[in-house]
Design a protein around this motif. Structure first.
Motif, PDB file in Angstrom:
ATOM      1  N   LEU A  40       0.809  -1.262   0.201  1.00 35.08           N
ATOM      2  CA  LEU A  40      -0.017   0.004  -0.054  1.00 35.08           C
ATOM      3  C   LEU A  40       0.925   1.257  -0.055  1.00 35.08           C
ATOM      4  N   LEU A  42       1.625   4.546   1.205  1.00 35.06           N
ATOM      5  CA  LEU A  42       0.856   5.516   2.238  1.00 35.06           C
ATOM      6  C   LEU A  42       1.060   7.183   2.105  1.00 35.06           C
ATOM      7  N   SER A  51      -2.171   8.889   1.553  1.00 35.13           N
ATOM      8  CA  SER A  51      -3.249   8.475   0.919  1.00 35.13           C
ATOM      9  C   SER A  51      -4.380   7.813   1.944  1.00 35.13           C
ATOM     10  N   ASP A  52      -5.405   7.505   1.134  1.00 32.00           N
ATOM     11  CA  ASP A  52      -6.749   6.947   1.888  1.00 32.00           C
ATOM     12  C   ASP A  52      -6.246   5.513   2.487  1.00 32.00           C
ATOM     13  N   HIS A  53      -5.081   4.848   1.877  1.00 30.10           N
ATOM     14  CA  HIS A  53      -4.849   3.575   2.442  1.00 30.10           C
ATOM     15  C   HIS A  53      -4.363   3.833   4.000  1.00 30.10           C
ATOM     16  N   TYR A  54      -3.626   4.878   4.083  1.00 32.69           N
ATOM     17  CA  TYR A  54      -2.985   5.074   5.196  1.00 32.69           C
ATOM     18  C   TYR A  54      -4.297   5.296   6.367  1.00 32.69           C
TER      19      TYR A  54
END
Length: 79
Positions: A40, A42, A51-54
């Motif tokens: 992912l 981050l 990012s939204d992943h974070y």
């Protein structure tokens, strides 16, 4: 500005590898016991944003692990 940094957390067949790369970004590799993994992004240096992943990682992982990751993420940035 980012600097190169690496952090590895391992616990019972599960591991996280946080890596930052100068002038590129921060990625988190999640390794599962069955040999599967997920990478992912981050943080992106171009946009200078997380990012939204974070946000998702912070919501699903144990608070203790998140605290360690946040401390390591701070080490990724130059002062």
């Amino acid at each position: 500005m980012l600097k190169d940094h690496q952090f590895i957390y391992e616990k019972s067949g599960f591991s996280l590898e946080l890596e930052s790369f100068e002038n590129e970004g921060i990625v988190l590799d999640i390794y599962f016991g069955s040999g599967k993994s997920l990478t992912l992004e981050l943080y992106d240096c171009l946009t200078e944003k997380f990012s939204d992943h974070y946000k998702v990682v912070c919501e699903i992982l144990d608070p203790f692990i998140i605290e360690q990751l946040e401390n390591e993420i701070k080490k990724c940035f130059t002062k």
